[in-house]
Design a protein around this motif. Structure first.
Motif, PDB file in Angstrom:
ATOM      1  N   ARG A 121      43.559  38.869  40.830  1.00  0.00           N
ATOM      2  CA  ARG A 121      44.890  38.875  40.234  1.00  0.00           C
ATOM      3  C   ARG A 121      45.620  40.161  40.626  1.00  0.00           C
ATOM      4  O   ARG A 121      45.026  41.255  40.579  1.00  0.00           O
ATOM      5  CB  ARG A 121      44.795  38.783  38.698  1.00  0.00           C
ATOM      6  CG  ARG A 121      44.456  37.386  38.191  1.00  0.00           C
ATOM      7  CD  ARG A 121      43.768  37.423  36.841  1.00  0.00           C
ATOM      8  NE  ARG A 121      42.443  38.019  36.943  1.00  0.00           N
ATOM      9  CZ  ARG A 121      41.366  37.374  37.398  1.00  0.00           C
ATOM     10  NH1 ARG A 121      41.456  36.107  37.770  1.00  0.00           N
ATOM     11  NH2 ARG A 121      40.189  37.975  37.484  1.00  0.00           N
ATOM     12  N   VAL A 122      46.883  40.008  41.004  1.00  0.00           N
ATOM     13  CA  VAL A 122      47.782  41.127  41.274  1.00  0.00           C
ATOM     14  C   VAL A 122      48.938  41.002  40.291  1.00  0.00           C
ATOM     15  O   VAL A 122      49.420  39.894  40.032  1.00  0.00           O
ATOM     16  CB  VAL A 122      48.309  41.068  42.727  1.00  0.00           C
ATOM     17  CG1 VAL A 122      49.407  42.082  42.946  1.00  0.00           C
ATOM     18  CG2 VAL A 122      47.173  41.277  43.717  1.00  0.00           C
ATOM     19  N   ARG A 125      53.909  46.034  37.628  1.00  0.00           N
ATOM     20  CA  ARG A 125      53.954  46.873  36.438  1.00  0.00           C
ATOM     21  C   ARG A 125      54.969  46.299  35.449  1.00  0.00           C
ATOM     22  O   ARG A 125      56.044  45.858  35.847  1.00  0.00           O
ATOM     23  CB  ARG A 125      54.335  48.311  36.801  1.00  0.00           C
ATOM     24  CG  ARG A 125      53.271  49.015  37.629  1.00  0.00           C
ATOM     25  CD  ARG A 125      53.645  50.471  37.852  1.00  0.00           C
ATOM     26  NE  ARG A 125      52.681  51.136  38.711  1.00  0.00           N
ATOM     27  CZ  ARG A 125      51.551  51.688  38.281  1.00  0.00           C
ATOM     28  NH1 ARG A 125      51.243  51.639  36.995  1.00  0.00           N
ATOM     29  NH2 ARG A 125      50.726  52.278  39.121  1.00  0.00           N
ATOM     30  N   ALA A 169      50.436  45.061  32.095  1.00  0.00           N
ATOM     31  CA  ALA A 169      49.705  45.048  33.361  1.00  0.00           C
ATOM     32  C   ALA A 169      48.888  46.309  33.560  1.00  0.00           C
ATOM     33  O   ALA A 169      47.781  46.258  34.103  1.00  0.00           O
ATOM     34  CB  ALA A 169      50.676  44.854  34.528  1.00  0.00           C
ATOM     35  N   ASP A 170      49.411  47.460  33.116  1.00  0.00           N
ATOM     36  CA  ASP A 170      48.663  48.697  33.310  1.00  0.00           C
ATOM     37  C   ASP A 170      47.354  48.666  32.525  1.00  0.00           C
ATOM     38  O   ASP A 170      46.306  49.092  33.042  1.00  0.00           O
ATOM     39  CB  ASP A 170      49.507  49.900  32.894  1.00  0.00           C
ATOM     40  CG  ASP A 170      50.539  50.266  33.949  1.00  0.00           C
ATOM     41  OD1 ASP A 170      50.214  51.061  34.837  1.00  0.00           O
ATOM     42  OD2 ASP A 170      51.667  49.738  33.898  1.00  0.00           O
ATOM     43  N   ARG A 171      47.403  48.178  31.287  1.00  0.00           N
ATOM     44  CA  ARG A 171      46.155  48.089  30.526  1.00  0.00           C
ATOM     45  C   ARG A 171      45.236  47.045  31.149  1.00  0.00           C
ATOM     46  O   ARG A 171      44.020  47.231  31.226  1.00  0.00           O
ATOM     47  CB  ARG A 171      46.424  47.754  29.065  1.00  0.00           C
ATOM     48  CG  ARG A 171      45.138  47.886  28.244  1.00  0.00           C
ATOM     49  CD  ARG A 171      45.317  47.672  26.780  1.00  0.00           C
ATOM     50  NE  ARG A 171      44.042  47.899  26.100  1.00  0.00           N
ATOM     51  CZ  ARG A 171      43.724  47.352  24.947  1.00  0.00           C
ATOM     52  NH1 ARG A 171      44.569  46.553  24.310  1.00  0.00           N
ATOM     53  NH2 ARG A 171      42.549  47.603  24.394  1.00  0.00           N
ATOM     54  N   TYR A 173      44.988  46.276  34.194  1.00  0.00           N
ATOM     55  CA  TYR A 173      44.379  46.888  35.386  1.00  0.00           C
ATOM     56  C   TYR A 173      43.233  47.815  34.980  1.00  0.00           C
ATOM     57  O   TYR A 173      42.156  47.808  35.586  1.00  0.00           O
ATOM     58  CB  TYR A 173      45.447  47.658  36.162  1.00  0.00           C
ATOM     59  CG  TYR A 173      44.931  48.391  37.371  1.00  0.00           C
ATOM     60  CD1 TYR A 173      44.512  47.712  38.507  1.00  0.00           C
ATOM     61  CD2 TYR A 173      44.857  49.790  37.368  1.00  0.00           C
ATOM     62  CE1 TYR A 173      44.038  48.389  39.617  1.00  0.00           C
ATOM     63  CE2 TYR A 173      44.391  50.475  38.483  1.00  0.00           C
ATOM     64  CZ  TYR A 173      43.984  49.770  39.599  1.00  0.00           C
ATOM     65  OH  TYR A 173      43.507  50.441  40.701  1.00  0.00           O
ATOM     66  N   GLY A 176      40.189  45.895  34.261  1.00  0.00           N
ATOM     67  CA  GLY A 176      39.631  45.111  35.359  1.00  0.00           C
ATOM     68  C   GLY A 176      40.110  43.678  35.395  1.00  0.00           C
ATOM     69  O   GLY A 176      39.668  42.896  36.236  1.00  0.00           O
ATOM     70  N   VAL A 178      43.204  42.794  36.051  1.00  0.00           N
ATOM     71  CA  VAL A 178      44.094  42.798  37.215  1.00  0.00           C
ATOM     72  C   VAL A 178      43.456  43.673  38.280  1.00  0.00           C
ATOM     73  O   VAL A 178      43.020  44.789  38.007  1.00  0.00           O
ATOM     74  CB  VAL A 178      45.490  43.326  36.822  1.00  0.00           C
ATOM     75  CG1 VAL A 178      46.312  43.677  38.050  1.00  0.00           C
ATOM     76  CG2 VAL A 178      46.219  42.297  35.964  1.00  0.00           C
ATOM     77  N   ASN A 179      43.396  43.168  39.508  1.00  0.00           N
ATOM     78  CA  ASN A 179      42.746  43.896  40.606  1.00  0.00           C
ATOM     79  C   ASN A 179      43.646  44.925  41.257  1.00  0.00           C
ATOM     80  O   ASN A 179      43.171  45.967  41.702  1.00  0.00           O
ATOM     81  CB  ASN A 179      42.265  42.911  41.677  1.00  0.00           C
ATOM     82  CG  ASN A 179      41.244  41.937  41.135  1.00  0.00           C
ATOM     83  OD1 ASN A 179      41.598  40.876  40.636  1.00  0.00           O
ATOM     84  ND2 ASN A 179      39.978  42.299  41.206  1.00  0.00           N
ATOM     85  N   GLU A 180      44.945  44.603  41.355  1.00  0.00           N
ATOM     86  CA  GLU A 180      45.888  45.528  41.974  1.00  0.00           C
ATOM     87  C   GLU A 180      47.204  45.490  41.208  1.00  0.00           C
ATOM     88  O   GLU A 180      47.609  44.425  40.696  1.00  0.00           O
ATOM     89  CB  GLU A 180      46.150  45.166  43.434  1.00  0.00           C
ATOM     90  CG  GLU A 180      44.954  45.323  44.358  1.00  0.00           C
ATOM     91  CD  GLU A 180      45.313  45.067  45.816  1.00  0.00           C
ATOM     92  OE1 GLU A 180      46.511  44.930  46.135  1.00  0.00           O
ATOM     93  OE2 GLU A 180      44.375  45.006  46.638  1.00  0.00           O
ATOM     94  N   LEU A 181      47.869  46.650  41.132  1.00  0.00           N
ATOM     95  CA  LEU A 181      49.201  46.738  40.549  1.00  0.00           C
ATOM     96  C   LEU A 181      50.241  46.835  41.662  1.00  0.00           C
ATOM     97  O   LEU A 181      49.982  47.403  42.723  1.00  0.00           O
ATOM     98  CB  LEU A 181      49.310  47.970  39.648  1.00  0.00           C
ATOM     99  CG  LEU A 181      48.552  47.930  38.324  1.00  0.00           C
ATOM    100  CD1 LEU A 181      48.630  49.298  37.646  1.00  0.00           C
ATOM    101  CD2 LEU A 181      49.105  46.845  37.411  1.00  0.00           C
TER     102      LEU A 181
END
Length: 259
Positions: A121-122, A125, A169-171, A173, A176, A178-181
């Protein structure tokens, strides 16, 4: 039915776009049926090595189509509705080709359940991810209560499910999930770049790697390691393994054919 999902082929990846922006990509029967058909077709399409799932408009998906659900008059109709969404999630999880969800705006309910079924998942922010079904007097019914605690700490998943409150999204990420922001407007490009990297891998090894991870997690460790050993031994006989070693010696990318 084809209006609800757009399919585009780009650089050995298929971009699948949930295309109901007017209703925040709410997922109804037409969407699940069409997505299931497309996933079946792509299993045997040699032009495609990886999948990207994205939403049109201002968000990934607001979740299940409440207007359709409100038309149900019996529990069996809801059970069938949830069953179709569950089947699509299973098709994504067990698809031989790896998948990346590109999240923006928000991914709620059934939309997040689809993203959880993807391999990676990407997220941009500011994206919010949540399972708000508790606030409607129900619970996630298409894998949410099971996949989420397998991807993040169970205590955090428990809070999200039992309160219905989202995380950003930051949390996600940091947990784990979310794989990339990506910065604003960049989720699709980041997901495509990740999918292109996946598509460069050997198809047989990609499919086997997905199976080893999913099935191995359900086994005792010794049995899972034995399963791993047998799987990689089979891959040793493949043409792609020969090509991989030759490419390594020649210091070039491998030209894998899935054989």
């Amino acid at each position: 039915m084809t209006d609800v999902l757009r399919v585009e082929l780009r650089e050995r990846i298929a971009v699948l776009t949930l295309d109901r922006p007017g209703v925040l990509n709410a997922i109804g029967t037409a969407t699940t049926d069409r997505l299931g058909e497309v996933l079946d077709e792509l299993r045997e399409d040699d032009r495609v090595r990886a999948l990207v799932l994205v939403g049109a408009g201002r968000c990934f998906s607001a979740g299940a189509d409440l207007a359709e659900i409100e038309s149900f008059t019996a529990a069996y109709q809801f059970r069938e509705f949830v069953g179709r969404l569950t089947s699509v999630g299973r098709a994504l999880q067990h698809h031989p080709k790896p998948s990346v969800a590109a999240l923006h705006g928000f991914a709620f309910g059934g939309g997040l359940e689809l993203a959880l079924a993807c391999d990676l998942r990407v997220a941009e922010r500011g994206t919010r991810l949540g399972l708000p079904e508790m606030k409607l007097g129900v619970l996630p019914g298409a894998g949410g209560t099971q996949r989420l605690p397998r991807l993040i700490p169970p205590a955090v998943a428990r809070q999200m499910i039992l309160t219905g409150e989202p995380i950003d999204a930051d949390r996600a990420y940091g947990l784990g999930l979310v794989n990339e922001l990506a910065e604003g407007g960049g989720a699709l490009a980041a997901a495509e770049a990740l999918a292109v990297r996946l598509a460069a891998g050997a198809p047989l090894a990609l499919a086997a790697g997905k199976r080893l991870i999913d099935e191995g997690l359900r086994m005792e460790l010794d049995a899972a390691i034995a399963y791993e050993r047998e799987t990689v031994s089979v891959l040793f006989t493949s043409e792609d393994r020969e090509e991989g070693l030759k490419a390594f010696r020649d210091r070039r990318p491998g030209d894998f054919r899935g054989a």
